[in-house]
Structure formats: C-alpha cells, structure tokens
Enzyme design. Structure first.
Site, PDB file in Angstrom:
ATOM      1  CG  PHE A   1     -17.452   5.923 -69.862  1.00  0.00           C
ATOM      2  CD1 PHE A   1     -16.511   6.613 -70.615  1.00  0.00           C
ATOM      3  CD2 PHE A   1     -18.801   5.794 -70.405  1.00  0.00           C
ATOM      4  CE1 PHE A   1     -16.643   6.776 -71.808  1.00  0.00           C
ATOM      5  CE2 PHE A   1     -18.983   6.084 -71.729  1.00  0.00           C
ATOM      6  CZ  PHE A   1     -17.919   6.574 -72.571  1.00  0.00           C
TER       7      PHE A   1
ATOM      8  CB  ILE B   1     -23.782   6.962 -52.986  1.00  0.00           C
ATOM      9  CG1 ILE B   1     -24.042   5.967 -53.925  1.00  0.00           C
ATOM     10  CG2 ILE B   1     -22.785   8.084 -54.054  1.00  0.00           C
ATOM     11  CD1 ILE B   1     -24.971   5.911 -55.145  1.00  0.00           C
TER      12      ILE B   1
ATOM     13  CG  PHE C   1     -22.318  11.132 -63.208  1.00  0.00           C
ATOM     14  CD1 PHE C   1     -22.446  12.493 -62.654  1.00  0.00           C
ATOM     15  CD2 PHE C   1     -22.271  10.953 -64.736  1.00  0.00           C
ATOM     16  CE1 PHE C   1     -22.439  13.549 -63.611  1.00  0.00           C
ATOM     17  CE2 PHE C   1     -22.472  12.056 -65.434  1.00  0.00           C
ATOM     18  CZ  PHE C   1     -22.628  13.665 -64.994  1.00  0.00           C
ATOM     19  CB  ALA C   2     -22.395   6.766 -57.766  1.00  0.00           C
TER      20      ALA C   2
ATOM     21  CE1 TYR D   1     -27.888   0.598 -65.162  1.00  0.00           C
ATOM     22  CE2 TYR D   1     -28.356   0.273 -67.336  1.00  0.00           C
ATOM     23  CZ  TYR D   1     -27.865   1.033 -66.410  1.00  0.00           C
ATOM     24  OH  TYR D   1     -27.638   2.523 -66.881  1.00  0.00           O
TER      25      TYR D   1
ATOM     26  CG  ASP E   1     -15.644   6.536 -58.130  1.00  0.00           C
ATOM     27  OD1 ASP E   1     -16.036   7.051 -59.187  1.00  0.00           O
ATOM     28  OD2 ASP E   1     -15.503   5.546 -57.696  1.00  0.00           O
TER      29      ASP E   1
ATOM     30  CB  THR F   1     -23.831   1.228 -65.831  1.00  0.00           C
ATOM     31  OG1 THR F   1     -22.479   1.051 -66.084  1.00  0.00           O
ATOM     32  CG2 THR F   1     -23.716   2.455 -64.724  1.00  0.00           C
TER      33      THR F   1
ATOM     34  CB  THR G   1     -30.025   4.441 -68.750  1.00  0.00           C
ATOM     35  OG1 THR G   1     -30.171   3.735 -69.714  1.00  0.00           O
ATOM     36  CG2 THR G   1     -30.982   3.779 -67.467  1.00  0.00           C
ATOM     37  CG  ASP G   2     -31.302   4.384 -73.802  1.00  0.00           C
ATOM     38  OD1 ASP G   2     -30.890   3.625 -72.872  1.00  0.00           O
ATOM     39  OD2 ASP G   2     -31.192   4.501 -75.029  1.00  0.00           O
ATOM     40  CD  GLU G   3     -29.823  -0.195 -70.921  1.00  0.00           C
ATOM     41  OE1 GLU G   3     -30.133  -1.256 -70.236  1.00  0.00           O
ATOM     42  OE2 GLU G   3     -28.584  -0.016 -71.189  1.00  0.00           O
TER      43      GLU G   3
ATOM     44  CE  LYS H   1     -29.378   4.982 -63.393  1.00  0.00           C
ATOM     45  NZ  LYS H   1     -28.354   5.737 -62.611  1.00  0.00           N
TER      46      LYS H   1
ATOM     47  CG  ASN I   1     -26.503   2.062 -75.902  1.00  0.00           C
ATOM     48  OD1 ASN I   1     -27.715   1.993 -75.633  1.00  0.00           O
ATOM     49  ND2 ASN I   1     -25.698   0.883 -75.608  1.00  0.00           N
TER      50      ASN I   1
ATOM     51  NE  ARG J   1     -26.856  -8.141 -72.209  1.00  0.00           N
ATOM     52  CZ  ARG J   1     -26.809  -6.735 -72.620  1.00  0.00           C
ATOM     53  NH1 ARG J   1     -27.601  -5.923 -72.955  1.00  0.00           N
ATOM     54  NH2 ARG J   1     -25.467  -6.112 -72.346  1.00  0.00           N
TER      55      ARG J   1
HETATM   56  P1  TYD Z   1     -23.991  -2.801 -73.902  1.00  0.00           P
HETATM   57  O1  TYD Z   1     -22.970  -2.227 -74.187  1.00  0.00           O
HETATM   58  O2  TYD Z   1     -23.893  -3.791 -72.667  1.00  0.00           O
HETATM   59  O3  TYD Z   1     -25.242  -1.881 -73.509  1.00  0.00           O
HETATM   60  P2  TYD Z   1     -26.965  -2.135 -73.182  1.00  0.00           P
HETATM   61  O4  TYD Z   1     -27.078  -3.586 -73.190  1.00  0.00           O
HETATM   62  O5  TYD Z   1     -26.941  -1.527 -71.961  1.00  0.00           O
HETATM   63  O6  TYD Z   1     -27.313  -1.437 -74.352  1.00  0.00           O
HETATM   64  O7  TYD Z   1     -24.563  -3.615 -75.085  1.00  0.00           O
HETATM   65  C1  TYD Z   1     -24.897  -2.905 -76.364  1.00  0.00           C
HETATM   66  C2  TYD Z   1     -25.573  -4.058 -77.181  1.00  0.00           C
HETATM   67  O8  TYD Z   1     -24.589  -4.697 -77.729  1.00  0.00           O
HETATM   68  C3  TYD Z   1     -26.572  -4.621 -76.584  1.00  0.00           C
HETATM   69  O9  TYD Z   1     -27.577  -4.954 -77.577  1.00  0.00           O
HETATM   70  C4  TYD Z   1     -26.094  -6.171 -76.420  1.00  0.00           C
HETATM   71  C5  TYD Z   1     -24.859  -6.246 -77.352  1.00  0.00           C
HETATM   72  N1  TYD Z   1     -23.537  -6.941 -76.825  1.00  0.00           N
HETATM   73  C6  TYD Z   1     -23.382  -8.066 -77.577  1.00  0.00           C
HETATM   74  O10 TYD Z   1     -23.599  -8.372 -78.689  1.00  0.00           O
HETATM   75  N2  TYD Z   1     -22.318  -8.480 -77.122  1.00  0.00           N
HETATM   76  C7  TYD Z   1     -21.436  -8.466 -75.877  1.00  0.00           C
HETATM   77  O11 TYD Z   1     -20.659  -8.813 -75.630  1.00  0.00           O
HETATM   78  C8  TYD Z   1     -21.895  -7.096 -75.209  1.00  0.00           C
HETATM   79  C9  TYD Z   1     -21.340  -6.760 -74.115  1.00  0.00           C
HETATM   80  C10 TYD Z   1     -23.143  -6.613 -75.676  1.00  0.00           C
END
Ligand code: TYD
Length: 347
Positions: free
Chosen positions: A21, A70, A91-92, A159, A43, A95, A135-137, A163, A188, A282
């Site tokens: 992406f 890589i 970038f690989a 993840y 890639d 994620t 990433t900011d994560e 990183k 994000n 999650r």
């Molecule tokens: P994501 O795109 O997975 O990015 P990140 O977790 O790396 O920030 O998710 C963005 C936010 O959206 C995150 O708070 C989790 C939430 N999310 C949902 O609520 N439902 C989903 O199905 C997904 C994929 C993410």
C-alpha cells in the site's frame, strides 16, 4: 541554502515492499518527483503485495521490479551490486496487528530479521542512506498528550514489538558503524490500494457489500489519521532533508474515534447505521495513538489533506474499483476473515 529550496539529488534507490500500500504510492511519488532517480522494487508478493497497485508504472524506464524476500541476503546483496544502489527505503513489513496476534512469528521474521539483513547488506556494500519506515504503534498506548521522537518505545502488540525491535537495530547501525540511517514513524494511514484487512478499507468494502462492520469493543479508541499521499511526501522529505541518526514522526493530526470514522463511511455511502456491529475487542487493544510532528515540520513538511475530504475520495475510490478489492476478498482473505471474525459476528 534554505531547506525549502535544496534540490533533491537523483538516487539509485531500493524500495522494499514497493508492491504494498504505502510502498506503491511512495514509488509513484518518487517517479514524479524528479526525472533521474532509478527505483528498484524488491517485493516478496506475499498476501498484501499486489502488482495491480503498480500497473501504471510497470514499464516506466526508471523502474525495475525484483521478486524476492528481504530476508534472503544473497538476493539483496546481488541486487544492490547489480543496480549500484546508493539508498534503501524499507517499506517491506508485516503490518496488521490482528494477524500479529494470530501468528506472531512471521512478524519477527520479516520485520526484525528482514531489517537486519538489509542493514548488513547496506553496510557491507557502502550504501549511502537507509530509511526505515516505522509506525506510531512503537510508542504504545498514549492516554494523554502526543508522542515525541525522544519518548521511549513501549510496544504492546507483537506487530508493534517487531517494529520497535527493528527501529533499535537501525539506530544501533548509526551508533556503531556511523551508518546514515533515518527512521520515520507514521500514523494510521488510509487511501486507495490499502489491503482490506485494515479498518478503513475493511469497513468501506463491507458497507459496499451490505455486510456488518465489526467495530471492536466500545469503538471509542482514537487514531491519528494521515492520507497516504501526505505520508509519502513526509517520507520523501525526511529522505531528502533529514539528519542521519534521527527519528521523525509523520502524523496527519486528524484524531478521530473509530465509531465516528465508521459512521462517516456509512454517511458517505448512504448506508444505515445498523450495519455497525460491536464485537469482542482485540486483545491488548491500544486505546489511543497521537503524534507530535513538530520535528518533521522543521524540514518544511506539513500534511495537505483535510480528513473528511480525503475520507470521501478514498471511499469513492473503493466504490469505483470493485475489481481491485473483489479479487482480494475472494481469495486467501476469506479464510482469514472467518478465523478472525467468524465467532465474533455469530454471537
Ligand atoms: P487498524 O486498521 O488495524 O490499525 P491499528 O490497529 O494498527 O491502529 O485498526 C484501526 C482501529 O480500528 C483500531 O483501533 C482497531 C479498530 N478496528 C475495529 O474496530 N474493527 C476492525 O475490524 C479492525 C480491522 C480495526
């Protein structure tokens, strides 16, 4: 010479993960940005690498594609030599947080070992610059304020941990070998061509198919959104003007709650709010990420996109390109979707 007028020097750059992406948008930006840079894209074309993302530049005279991993030192060393690479932008990566929860080992392999292989190949071949896309994560959950580059890393998902480990390795090459490294930590990112496992493209494509939008937990988590083109101009700015050894945060400054973003998507498409389904959260879900971006602004960069307009144009892109995501969603993705969301959506 003032920073703003400093001319970009033509490069012979290895972009890894260029079929993904952000990598594909970056590659296209570089081809437009000057008329001398040669770009080699390495890639592995795993599940999210997609040559459909690069159809318009595939036969560009200053672009080459190499299919490879890589982690494979021989391939990396050979292509650096064959193309006389002087710059690497990595970038690989694996994620997606949810995949890292299901299968962490692949993240350690690609994100940590892959970066180690690239760094070592760059060092032995005398590559001039190495930019690591991070990433900011890596800062972990930020309940108040905004993360600064000097903040300690505190990753909380496999993840983010992979990183953060890669970032530390990159920095060690600066301290130990004086390698000219740079690290960008983006927030994000959203836009066209994003693999539909991520929040925005998943919710947009599910809504287009009148499927439920699986919102984790209370949906009040916050993310700092940046449009992919702004993220890429930020990375290019750091590559051209950043100080070696430094880290630069690149954020869009558009903090939104997940619930608001989900509703905005439905509003753009004229779909009912009832499509939103609150599902089991999650594991270890970070509530908030937010970046302080003063440092990258001193290089003359700032984001251009307005979140609402950019979200609308992104949603319309997915609406106009059902073949692009339809092909993805009918493949390996189905199995993944069932594994991650099957039980969640059936209760
Ligand atoms: P994501 O795109 O997975 O990015 P990140 O977790 O790396 O920030 O998710 C963005 C936010 O959206 C995150 O708070 C989790 C939430 N999310 C949902 O609520 N439902 C989903 O199905 C997904 C994929 C993410």
């Amino acid at each position: 010479m003032p920073k703003e007028t400093k001319k970009a020097v033509a490069m012979r750059i290895l972009v890894t993960g260029g079929a993904g992406f952000i990598g594909s948008h970056f590659l296209r930006l570089l081809l437009k940005r000057d008329n001398a840079t040669l770009i080699v894209n390495l890639d592995a074309l795993r599940y999210s690498g997609n040559l459909d993302n690069l159809r318009d530049v595939a036969s560009h005279p200053r672009y080459r594609f190499v299919h490879g991993d890589i982690c494979d030192a021989k391939t990396v060393e050979a292509l650096i030599k064959a193309h006389r690479i002087d710059t690497i932008a990595n970038f690989a990566a694996e994620t997606h947080v949810d995949r890292s929860i299901l299968e962490p080992a692949g993240f350690v392999r690609t994100d940590v070992i892959g970066t180690a292989v690239l760094l070592e190949a760059a060092r032995t071949a005398g590559v001039r610059r190495f930019l690591q896309v991070s990433t900011d994560e890596v800062y972990g959950d930020v309940s108040t304020g905004r993360s600064k580059e000097s903040d300690p890393v505190a990753p909380r998902s496999p993840y983010a941990a992979s990183k953060a480990a890669a970032d530390l390795l990159v920095q060690s090459y600066f301290t130990t070998y004086g390698a000219q490294v740079l690290i960008t930590r983006g927030s994000n990112t959203f836009g066209p061509n994003q693999y539909p496992e991520k929040f925005i493209p998943l919710f947009v494509t599910n809504a287009l198919e009148d499927q439920a939008l699986p919102l984790y937990g209370d949906g009040l988590q916050q993310r700092d959104w940046i449009h992919v083109e702004d993220h890429c101009t930020g990375i290019a700015t750091v590559l051209e003007r950043g100080t070696p050894g430094e880290i630069y945060n690149i954020g869009g400054g558009c903090e939104r709650r997940n619930k608001e973003v989900a509703q905005a998507i439905l509003n753009i498409l004229g779909k009912p709010g009832a499509l939103i389904r609150h599902v089991t959260d999650r594991l270890g879900h970070d509530r908030r990420y937010a970046l302080n971006c003063e440092k990258v602004r001193t290089l003359g960069w700032q984001p251009q996109a307005n979140f609402e307009d950019a979200l609308k144009s992104t949603v319309l892109w997915y609406q106009d390109n059902p073949r692009w995501w339809g092909k993805i969603k009918s493949g390996e993705f189905r199995e993944y979707y069932e594994r991650l969301y099957g039980a969640r959506l059936s209760t």
